[in-house]
Design an enzyme around this catalytic site. Structure first.
Site, mmCIF file in Angstrom:
data_model
loop_
_atom_site.group_PDB
_atom_site.id
_atom_site.type_symbol
_atom_site.label_atom_id
_atom_site.label_comp_id
_atom_site.label_asym_id
_atom_site.label_seq_id
_atom_site.Cartn_x
_atom_site.Cartn_y
_atom_site.Cartn_z
ATOM 1 C CB VAL B 135 -39.201 -53.529 -6.065
ATOM 2 C CG1 VAL B 135 -38.974 -53.298 -7.553
ATOM 3 C CG2 VAL B 135 -38.399 -54.734 -5.582
ATOM 4 C CE LYS B 208 -34.703 -50.558 -5.744
ATOM 5 N NZ LYS B 208 -34.449 -49.148 -6.101
#
Lengths: 431, 431
Positions: B135, B208
């Site tokens: 992420v 994410k």
């Protein structure tokens, strides 16, 4: 998953931050237990004035005035030191380590003065030393530097790490107020202390710069190694001048690895930065820190740099880490100072100057001044000349040069007959 | 302090990021050894095409096409999985855990789909699972959320987590280009892949968001739980309209805890945010994530969200952590999903709409439309009406309401005779 025996926490100091630490331990008790794997128990709270009213939501019976006895209790797992300053904080932390406790602190002054000794004690007794809250309040900064960037090479840390001075500069910028007026406002609103010296003279930011430089470059940087200039000399004219250049003025902490990689520098001073730089838009008492690393590139961390609850958030994060380690029989990362890079003096820092001179309004002055720059090997980026009625001003922005050459240039300019005074000197950063 | 036996690292995949991981392990070998307490040794690099030229500075003899054998080697301490996608990555990670290795990965798709199973395996075999790079690339974000904020209560995560779409929107904003033209430019410059679906349809950002929501709220959020809208419908007119409101358009990942604390939501969609919001100034392919927590307040993390070297920096940070744990016989934090908060559907999200309608230019249209909003219990913040030559447009910005009520309002508006079409609908966030 939650075991029965609680982990015991001793809280030393119950001021603005300590009260919030106690409060968060109470209101988040169930979450903390789930995240740690065991409940936390406040073993005691050491204070100087036991009769003072406190709003932490904790049992008043926990209050004691005997901090030394509390720090040395054999049943305490983690000591949270929220007293600040050198003594008695140092002795109490030492006692905690000797009795097997890990320590969480926000004491930047002590860490900047005596960090290596504290690390050595933690190492000796197999304990943890955590201090995320010591730099930039709630902003996760030390853990990212120590852990997330542990596989990278940090070259530069550039940040606004003192909320009081940022508030003052922001007010000067937005209202055109002078330093004195902006400081008064900061004091009235609780952003500045009655004695603002530590903030406005840059001592607080310098301690943080020492800590940041040590962690970023895996070396030791002492408070005395940090070049320090406060913001008391910054005038409304400086800020107006910065604005004309498309810049704003910020009090910056700057830690750099030299281009040859063989030394580091750490400094705190006001500087002009372009309005397009992300740090330029950091308002009020917020903090923000830029980190430049070889592989990661430019990272920025932004958030509240002070205040009871934000600082307590950082303390609690460390407390959870120390407790998890206690349960696992493990330790977090210790001191990493293996590079042993020396700290170079300010004269060797490469920077740019913005110089504003009051000069005689006659032909040849610019040529004469330009010669002085050339004599010192300092290259000029831009010159702006304005004048009327025999008075004139010359604003020079240099290219990058060593600070020693830049300051020697300024000294030579002062000796010129045609230069009536140096109205302001400020470094230019962030490009 | 550096012990003799090296820690062995198996690298699975040697594309853009994998090559940089191998390179950084080579150029920073001494620093990594000092920071970990033992040297690292590349045990092997599994690739699909062994004849492809690679610039990692590593011994070509390390190359193998047998990823399964490499992942299962008993002498490997840490497996770095840089292949991506579901299979064979999942089987290889499982094999690594079964043979006692810890795993570092950047595989957001696999984590969003099967994170809990991977965590359970890591737990079962006493290994670590780290994935900071999954992420926001180089930005330290998961470690701060999992560790620095472990004593706080996170209420909201709001971020730009996909560099490709931010680049496209930034180009549309700065040049007035349409979506197609901006996508072409992004592709030509290497910011978008030949098949940009995963980015522009929001799948990448949704994975994410699922990871972030799970970590932030200590619960489990699956990819299917994330409401997802891409940016293919965003027009130059939408961006111009945002600008007139003092806003810009960003593709946001938003994870929120409900006001009553009993559920969470996660969503990805384009939204207008005020130009004064720090996310508005995130340019090109950069990423930035805002985190709002009870005690810490508003934090922002900013940096490169993709690219070989930045992503490799995050991988190396995890590698150092996994290796330190190996040496200490410890483990990093595992899955924390104890709150078991359910994920509410999009209809229950509270947001604001910016609605642009093409309407008949005659009296009473505004009153008629306003009645539709009132019927759905949606309160109007501002209305702007423009018109000429019988054509008119009505731009309405609502107050906060449930998404279900807002979308029902739009459906009812479509049925009005006087409404010729809904030119655009976009949510407004970040206030």
């Amino acid at each position: 998953m939650v075991r029965t025996r609680p982990l015991k926490v001793a809280l030393l100091g119950c001021g603005v931050v300590g009260t919030q630490v106690a409060r968060l331990m109470t209101v988040h008790a169930e979450d903390l237990a789930a995240r740690i794997g065991a409940p936390l128990e406040l073993a005691g709270i050491a204070v100087r004035r036991p009769d003072k009213l406190r709003e932490g939501g904790f049992d008043p019976a926990l209050i004691t005035t005997d901090a030394a006895a509390l720090a040395a209790r054999e049943d305490v797992d983690v000591v949270v030191e929220m007293i600040g300053g050198i003594e008695p904080a140092r002795s109490l932390i030492t006692a905690a380590f000797e009795h097997g406790a890990s320590v969480v602190t926000a004491n930047k002054a002590l860490l900047a003065e005596d960090g290596p000794a504290l690390y050595a004690q933690a190492e000796k007794y197999g304990a943890d030393l955590y201090y995320e809250a010591a730099v930039a309040g709630a902003i996760p900064l030390l853990r990212p530097l120590r852990e997330s960037l542990a596989g990278d090479k940090v070259n530069r840390v550039l940040g606004i790490v003192n909320g009081t001075t940022n508030f003052i500069l922001d007010r000067m910028e937005s209202s055109g107020a002078g330093y004195g007026e902006a400081l008064q406002e900061a004091t009235a609103l609780g952003y500045a202390e009655a004695d603002p010296t530590a903030d406005v003279e840059g001592f607080d930011a310098a301690a943080k710069a020492a800590i940041l430089a040590g962690i970023a470059f895996h070396t030791r940087v002492r408070l005395d190694d940090v070049h320090r200039e406060g913001l008391t000399e910054v005038s409304a004219a400086d800020i107006a001048s910065a604005r004309r250049m498309g810049c704003t003025v910020k009090l910056l902490a700057i830690c750099e690895r030299a281009a040859d990689g063989r030394s580091v520098t750490a400094r705190v001073h006001p500087a002009m930065i372009p309005l397009t730089h992300p740090l330029a838009s950091v308002r009020e008492a917020y903090n923000a820190v830029f980190v430049e690393a070889d592989a990661a590139g430019q990272l920025m961390f932004y958030g509240p740099g002070a205040g009871g609850a934000p600082t307590a958030s950082a303390v609690l994060g460390d407390l959870v880490a120390a407790c998890r380690n206690k349960l696992a029989g493990a330790r977090g990362p210790g001191e990493s100072a293996y590079t042993q890079l020396p700290v170079s003096p300010m004269g060797e820092v490469v920077t740019r100057y913005h110089i504003s001179l009051d000069v005689a309004d006659k032909p040849g002055v610019l040529a004469q001044c330009a010669m002085v720059f050339a004599d010192h090997g300092v290259s000029i980026d831009t010159v702006r000349q304005t004048g009327k009625d025999g008075e004139a001003s010359l604003v020079v922005v240099t290219h990058r040069a060593q600070d020693a050459a830049l300051s020697a240039t300024v000294e030579s300019l002062r000796t010129l007959d045609t230069v009536r005074g140096v109205a302001s000197i400020m470094r230019v950063e962030g490009e």
